[in-house]
Structures are given as structure tokens and as C-alpha cells.
Design an enzyme around this catalytic site. Structure first.
Site, mmCIF file in Angstrom:
data_model
loop_
_atom_site.group_PDB
_atom_site.id
_atom_site.type_symbol
_atom_site.label_atom_id
_atom_site.label_comp_id
_atom_site.label_asym_id
_atom_site.label_seq_id
_atom_site.Cartn_x
_atom_site.Cartn_y
_atom_site.Cartn_z
ATOM 1 N N ASP A 67 1.066 -1.258 0.442
ATOM 2 C CA ASP A 67 -0.011 -0.056 0.173
ATOM 3 C C ASP A 67 1.084 1.267 -0.229
ATOM 4 O OD1 ASP A 67 1.001 -0.655 3.018
ATOM 5 O OD2 ASP A 67 -1.116 -0.686 3.508
ATOM 6 N N ASP A 136 -7.699 -2.263 13.509
ATOM 7 C CA ASP A 136 -8.995 -2.674 13.376
ATOM 8 C C ASP A 136 -9.463 -4.352 12.087
ATOM 9 O OD1 ASP A 136 -8.013 -2.311 11.104
ATOM 10 O OD2 ASP A 136 -9.800 -0.141 10.676
ATOM 11 N N HIS A 138 -7.051 -4.713 9.662
ATOM 12 C CA HIS A 138 -7.163 -4.766 8.342
ATOM 13 C C HIS A 138 -5.691 -5.438 8.960
ATOM 14 C CE1 HIS A 138 -5.534 -1.223 9.139
ATOM 15 N NE2 HIS A 138 -4.004 -1.525 9.030
ATOM 16 N N GLU A 143 -10.010 -1.748 4.854
ATOM 17 C CA GLU A 143 -10.476 -1.756 6.538
ATOM 18 C C GLU A 143 -11.695 -2.927 6.495
ATOM 19 O OE1 GLU A 143 -8.827 -0.598 8.549
ATOM 20 O OE2 GLU A 143 -8.389 2.139 7.853
HETATM 21 C C1 F6R Z 1 1.023 -1.062 6.167
HETATM 22 C C2 F6R Z 1 0.165 -2.273 5.782
HETATM 23 C C3 F6R Z 1 -0.914 -2.353 7.389
HETATM 24 C C4 F6R Z 1 -0.159 -2.572 9.209
HETATM 25 C C5 F6R Z 1 -1.168 -2.101 10.105
HETATM 26 C C6 F6R Z 1 -0.369 -2.467 11.601
HETATM 27 O O1 F6R Z 1 1.723 -1.358 4.612
HETATM 28 O O2 F6R Z 1 -0.453 -3.183 5.385
HETATM 29 O O3 F6R Z 1 -2.044 -3.534 7.404
HETATM 30 O O4 F6R Z 1 0.773 -3.836 8.543
HETATM 31 O O5 F6R Z 1 -1.176 -1.144 10.013
HETATM 32 O O6 F6R Z 1 0.333 -1.636 11.288
HETATM 33 P P1 F6R Z 1 1.859 -1.873 12.593
HETATM 34 O O7 F6R Z 1 2.600 -3.105 12.171
HETATM 35 O O8 F6R Z 1 2.328 -0.369 12.518
HETATM 36 O O9 F6R Z 1 0.638 -1.716 13.910
#
Ligand code: F6R
Length: 259
Positions: A67, A136, A138, A143
Site C-alpha cells: 500500500d 481494526d 485490516h 478496512e
Molecule cells: C502497512 C500495512 C498495514 C499495517 C498495519 C499494522 O503496509 O499493510 O496493514 O501492517 O496497519 O501496523 P503496525 O505494524 O504499525 O501496527
């Protein structure tokens, strides 16, 4: 789906990196799917160590990130391109031209998303996909409510994700509200999935995703339908799991298990 509980973040990162490194050793031109965020930083640090100390070779490796924020140019300090350069690419012998992230500045986003999918396909698909999990539920920026068959597209971030990610920005208002993300359908096509999650604040999400129902309300739960996914978590993130003892039992009997 294999759930591996590690003592702490460091051990989790090393164990997950070993899986990725194994793929790179077996297939020098492997296609890696990569994530940003705090969770995989230790995994990337270990890949750097394996490169510097054990000669793990990335010269033919191709990568596709999950992403990117819409509206942030690659040189923006909070862009995921900068993150990847800083946390991994600048410290291994990968060719930058072989590293791909969604273009957050694309003029025609829809056309770009279709092209991103085609590029992954043209490389033969993703051999191993690294994932974190959002609070959440994801993966990528899929989402709650995202189709479990979705492809690369624009998503509007939830307020929870904007709050979570505001720690990386000067103020909450600076967090972009749109991102391009691979879809759940895209992620599910990876040969193998390696997800890392650490910390007490992930415990409820991890339990919901991997012991709860498969649901678009927790998109990581789709991994229950993937034939080869490994979930690496630390003790704190494992604290909400009902089958915790069983996961440890499986690991302690793994060496003897029939192949
Ligand atoms: C970012 C991504 C997101 C993160 C998720 C957890 O490329 O794919 O799904 O893996 O938001 O973020 P952290 O690791 O910062 O808790």
C-alpha cells in the site's frame, strides 16, 4: 494456518525473517510482497543482518508493497517508499528498479491499480507476502467491510487507522485519509503468507482474526482460507488466544511430525 508464539518481538522478527530468507535462498529471483508499519521493522532488520553477515543475496529479488498513501510523493518522509528505503532497501543489495510500491501520486488511480495487478502477474505472482495487522483487523489497508475478493484499489481509512498512524505524523490532520492498497483477493494469491503481530494492543485483534469467524469485518480473518499462512506473534499478542496451549504443543512436536 500455523500460529507460532515467540517469546518476544526480537524472536518473532527473527523467526519470520528466517521464512522469508528461506524463500530467497531457494529462489534467488523471488517476488516478495512487503508491508510497512512497526510490526515488520525487526523482520527487515534481520534480513539486513542476514545480507551483511551471511551473504543473503537480493540482487535478483523483486518486491511489491501492499500500500501507499494517496497524495504523498515518494520523497515525502512519511511515504511508504521512504519507509522501505530506510528500513530495508538501502541496506541490502536489491536493485531499486525491482522494488515496486503503489504510486500515491498517480493521475489515473484506477488505471494505475489495474497496472499494479498486471505487474505482479507478469512477475509470476508473489512467492511470500509479509503482513502486519491493524488494530481494526485490516491487512494492507483493507478496512472492515472490504470485500474478501477485492483487488488493488483506493480505500478510505477508518478513523481508528488514522488515529493509529498519526503517531508517525506531526499531527493527526496530516495523515492522508485515502490509500491505494492491494486487495484481499490479491493478497490471497501469494504462495505463502508470513504475518507478524506484537504487543498487548494486538491481542484482541489477533484472537478475532485467527480464532473468530471469517468476516469482512476483520479482513485478516480471510487468511484462515489461505493454504500456507504462518502467523508469528509475541507472547503479548497471543494473550487472547483460546488455543494457545495447542499452538505450543504443535511446535514442540513439530520435529517428529510425519512429513
Ligand atoms: C502497512 C500495512 C498495514 C499495517 C498495519 C499494522 O503496509 O499493510 O496493514 O501492517 O496497519 O501496523 P503496525 O505494524 O504499525 O501496527
Amino acid at each position: 494456518m500455523e500460529i507460532i508464539v515467540c517469546k518476544d518481538y526480537d524472536k518473532m522478527s527473527k523467526a519470520a525473517a528466517a521464512e522469508v530468507a528461506m524463500v530467497v535462498r531457494e529462489k534467488p529471483d523471488a517476488v516478495l510482497g512487503l508491508a510497512t508499519g512497526s510490526s515488520p521493522i525487526g523482520l527487515y532488520a534481520e534480513l539486513i543482518r542476514l545480507h551483511k553477515e551471511e551473504g543473503l543475496d537480493f540482487s535478483q529479488v523483486r518486491t511489491f508493497n501492499l500500500d501507499e498513501y494517496i497524495g504523498l510523493p515518494p520523497e515525502h518522509e512519511q511515504s511508504y517508499r521512504q519507509f522501505m528505503n530506510e528500513k530495508l532497501f538501502d541496506d541490502i543489495n536489491i536493485r531499486k528498479k525491482n522494488t515496486h510500491l503503489p504510486d500515491g501520486m498517480a493521475k489515473n488511480v484506477r488505471a494505475f491499480c489495474a497496472e499494479y495487478e498486471s505487474m505482479i502477474e507478469a512477475c509470476g505472482g508473489i512467492d511470500v507476502q509479509v503482513l502486519g495487522i491493524g488494530s481494526d483487523g485490516h491487512i494492507g489497508f483493507n478496512e472492515p467491510g472490504s470485500s474478501l475478493a477485492s483487488r488493488t484499489r483506493v480505500k478510505t481509512l477508518t478513523e481508528q487507522t488514522i488515529n493509529d498512524n498519526s503517531r508517525f505524523f506531526a499531527k493527526k490532520e496530516d495523515v492522508p485519509i485515502y490509500a491505494i492498497t492491494m486487495g484481499i483477493g490479491t493478497i490471497m494469491e501469494a504462495e505463502r503468507i508470513v504475518l507478524v503481530a506484537a504487543g498487548k494492543n494486538k491481542a484482541g485483534t489477533v484472537a478475532a482474526a485467527f480464532e473468530g469467524p471469517v468476516s469482512c469485518m476483520c479482513t485478516a480473518s480471510a487468511l484462515q482460507l489461505h493454504p500456507d499462512s504462518i502467523i508469528f506473534i509475541d507472547e503479548a499478542a497471543a494473550s487472547g488466544l483460546k488455543m494457545r496451549d495447542y499452538y505450543d504443543w504443535v511446535q514442540s512436536n513439530k520435529a517428529k511430525a510425519p512429513k
